[in-house]
Write an enzyme that holds these catalytic residues in place. Structure first.
Site, mmCIF file in Angstrom:
data_model
loop_
_atom_site.group_PDB
_atom_site.id
_atom_site.type_symbol
_atom_site.label_atom_id
_atom_site.label_comp_id
_atom_site.label_asym_id
_atom_site.label_seq_id
_atom_site.Cartn_x
_atom_site.Cartn_y
_atom_site.Cartn_z
ATOM 1 N N HIS B 95 8.713 -2.074 3.845
ATOM 2 C CA HIS B 95 8.154 -1.808 2.516
ATOM 3 C C HIS B 95 8.923 -2.657 1.510
ATOM 4 C CE1 HIS B 95 6.748 0.011 -1.100
ATOM 5 N NE2 HIS B 95 7.892 0.609 -1.373
ATOM 6 N N HIS B 97 8.788 -4.558 -2.768
ATOM 7 C CA HIS B 97 8.128 -4.732 -4.059
ATOM 8 C C HIS B 97 8.010 -6.234 -4.344
ATOM 9 C CE1 HIS B 97 8.418 -0.500 -5.957
ATOM 10 N NE2 HIS B 97 8.600 -0.390 -4.661
ATOM 11 N N ASP B 120 -5.075 -16.711 10.331
ATOM 12 C CA ASP B 120 -4.130 -16.843 11.445
ATOM 13 C C ASP B 120 -3.469 -15.501 11.761
ATOM 14 O OD1 ASP B 120 -4.463 -19.563 11.966
ATOM 15 O OD2 ASP B 120 -2.883 -20.184 10.579
ATOM 16 N N HIS B 171 1.431 0.388 -6.506
ATOM 17 C CA HIS B 171 2.772 0.501 -5.952
ATOM 18 C C HIS B 171 3.165 -0.836 -5.303
ATOM 19 C CE1 HIS B 171 5.749 3.238 -3.560
ATOM 20 N NE2 HIS B 171 6.268 2.074 -3.832
ATOM 21 N N TYR B 229 -2.013 -20.844 20.866
ATOM 22 C CA TYR B 229 -0.968 -21.180 19.908
ATOM 23 C C TYR B 229 0.364 -20.670 20.459
ATOM 24 C CZ TYR B 229 1.628 -21.524 15.542
ATOM 25 O OH TYR B 229 2.554 -21.845 14.584
#
Lengths: 231, 231, 231, 231
Positions: B95, B97, B120, B171, B229
């Site tokens: 998480h 910001h 991708d 958020h 890939y």
């Protein structure tokens, strides 16, 4: 040797301002107060951060008299003095010309509270005080700058303990906190919040302010009586 | 000595988040799960990345009980726990910001799939979950944040194994993956995709989403049965 | 020991791409050709720049056959091969997902020639090739990507020796030059030109293209018969 | 050994230009004048900043004749010579292709004075000289570039001692000052002012110019007869 600790705190907070990329050249200053002695330590005017030494820091009282120091204090000293005198719980003040904060100041707009990053620190839009009337500019300018800030807070019913930052219209930000370090922290947070609000409004000009329940929740997680953020 | 390896993985992923410039101060957290023991390791709340040590990492079970550790876990711990409990193939969660990701969240808009950089990694727009209803915010907030995310995926028919990221409206982002390292990788990719989509729409507001054939081609080059890939 | 010098040149150009901030993770690749031997050296697929070693570089011929190397070559190898085969004076090719270059590609717009920074390097708008037709995407994709580029140049009457860069619509830039180093140089210049044109159009949407006399003057200062820039 | 000090001053100012992030590759140059000898030192053309040595700096007189040096001087040398010849109090000149400064030049717009950061350095909008007429471009281009700058100042009634910077339309900035170091300082300030004005106008297209009283106050704090900024 007096004021050594106070000078050191002020010195380190000024370096932090520079290390965080919030200033170029000499475009900013931080002060730290000693309430018991009624003085504060502040950066000398126009000295490069790279050349700054702890002993260069100037000690000034709330009447703007130099108590100790060989250099001229920051040209913004009277603004700091006014804020310390009027807002008795402030421990430190920072002033910068950080890019996104200044951009909002030049736009003469409050920074709207758009997300939880903002609400983690304050529950209000960041206020942008109007540019001063001409006679106040031509008078005791830096002293009147302080009055412009406290008047703005009085008119809007804002509490400086809950809103630790302001934009001066067409100029830039002042931030404060319990300590000089905390004032610098608020300068960095403000710059990030200013950038996020700018981008959000560019993406969606109609994006609304954060809803009240989220404002309260996030602020109180960190600052309320039942705060549970941190250790 | 128990959980030493798990704490180390969590610690390093948290440092990586900081090194990639995705967080300032303490604005983010990463966790790593041990499915066999039914626990996860998570960053302690409000601890600076510079000061963080492996032994500071907290071990928590899926009922949010601290299993080991002297510090309070991240304030977002309940969101992590809910996601681990419900999405059984996740190995790590991040998480942040981060600026551009937050800007889209504050704009309350999905990030449209505009190019192959996005395809991708996922074939869908990055979903932006709506801000929660007030009673959910005022209740068990972080737990309900987890529910908001899984509800958003259920309503839209998204598979968390194919869409490893979400924006919480107003958020910011949560991302996940097979490991904590992969979750951090997805946070970095999301930030770049958010920035590219922002700029593309500024240049040409009418720019279309990526065509379906290119979405499928690029995703399957990296993720499909016949992926070719990498090594 | 064969191809050692070629691998070294390719390796160093790939590191330069990373050092210049033009790629994150593995989002890019550079190749260097040896025309005498009819082969080129290219980055292996999906290998982090931090972990890349000169001996990891793969040697491939113009029919996409691996001549030397233990790793799988870049997934974009066929695009490089096509360009080397068709454009006989190219010495190196670079591909990135650099942010501003990609933003214009996602906007599906040519980058207009707005200033002398652009004209110092080329006299045309940077062409943005249209996204491919579905059957070409679903077919031999990377090979067809090369065709899409050469077709774009043929249709527009552009000379690859004078226009050393292209955007693939919704994907990103390919650049080239006399050497791998020069190809990387053009990637960096393109990113800067893309950013300048973006900002200029944001400031003044009606800003005109550069006038023809300035285009010619600046290009010829550096590239014409009577060039007088440099040593 | 002649001119050693002058070359050193020029060399260091050129490195500073690079260290401040105002140039990529060789996109810029700084010169320093010695009025007593009627010569100036300037960066050699097309030499990378990383490879530049003090002894590479070229000494040129105001008629553009090389006085000392083995390398070809900057392709912009004649522009510098014209400015030194006409503006007798200039000690150094800098030219860059810095991003935001160039963006305004490409937009063909003056940078409006929007805030005190700008007014701390000059009281006027940063002038953007119009692109030259075709016959001037096709003639003695770099010499005519100098004339374009001095004509712009003459037509607008600007004093080069008070306005130490200009944008060349579609090209980029020239800045100057008492010394080469001060010229570089003005390049950095200009780039910041350009960025702040760009962002302010994006946030609020109707944002007004700075009011006259604030312009005068801030400029005179630093530059007036009663200046009280600095030591």
């Amino acid at each position: 040797m007096a004021y050594q600790e106070l000078k050191r705190a002020c010195y380190e907070a000024n370096l932090e301002l520079n290390a965080l990329g919030l200033v170029i050249y000499t475009f900013g200053n931080v002060s730290a107060v000693d309430r018991d002695r009624g003085v504060f330590a502040i950066k000398p005017s126009g000295v490069d951060y790279d050349a700054l030494r702890p002993e260069d820091i100037v000690i000034v009282d709330f009447d703007n008299q130099i108590v100790e120091g060989n250099l001229r204090p920051s040209s913004d000293t009277k603004t700091h003095a006014w804020l310390y005198r009027n807002w008795e719980e402030i421990g430190g003040i920072a002033h910068t010309h950080a890019t996104y904060s200044v951009a909002w100041a030049q736009a003469q707009m409050d920074i709207p509270i758009m997300g939880t990053t903002h609400a983690d620190h304050l529950t209000e839009d960041v206020p942008c005080a109007a540019p001063m009337r001409d006679e106040l500019i031509q008078g005791n300018y830096e002293h009147n700058t302080g009055i412009q800030i406290t008047d703005c807070f009085a008119e809007r019913g804002l509490d400086y303990r809950e809103v630790p930052m302001v934009l001066l219209g067409n100029h830039g930000p002042f931030t404060w906190g319990d300590s000089a370090t905390k004032a610098v922290y608020h300068s960095r947070v403000l710059e990030e919040v200013a950038r996020m609000a700018y981008l959000a409004r560019q993406i969606n000009p109609a994006a609304p302010r954060l809803k009240e329940a989220l404002i309260r929740k996030h602020y109180e997680r960190k600052h309320g009586r039942n705060a549970y953020y941190g250790q």
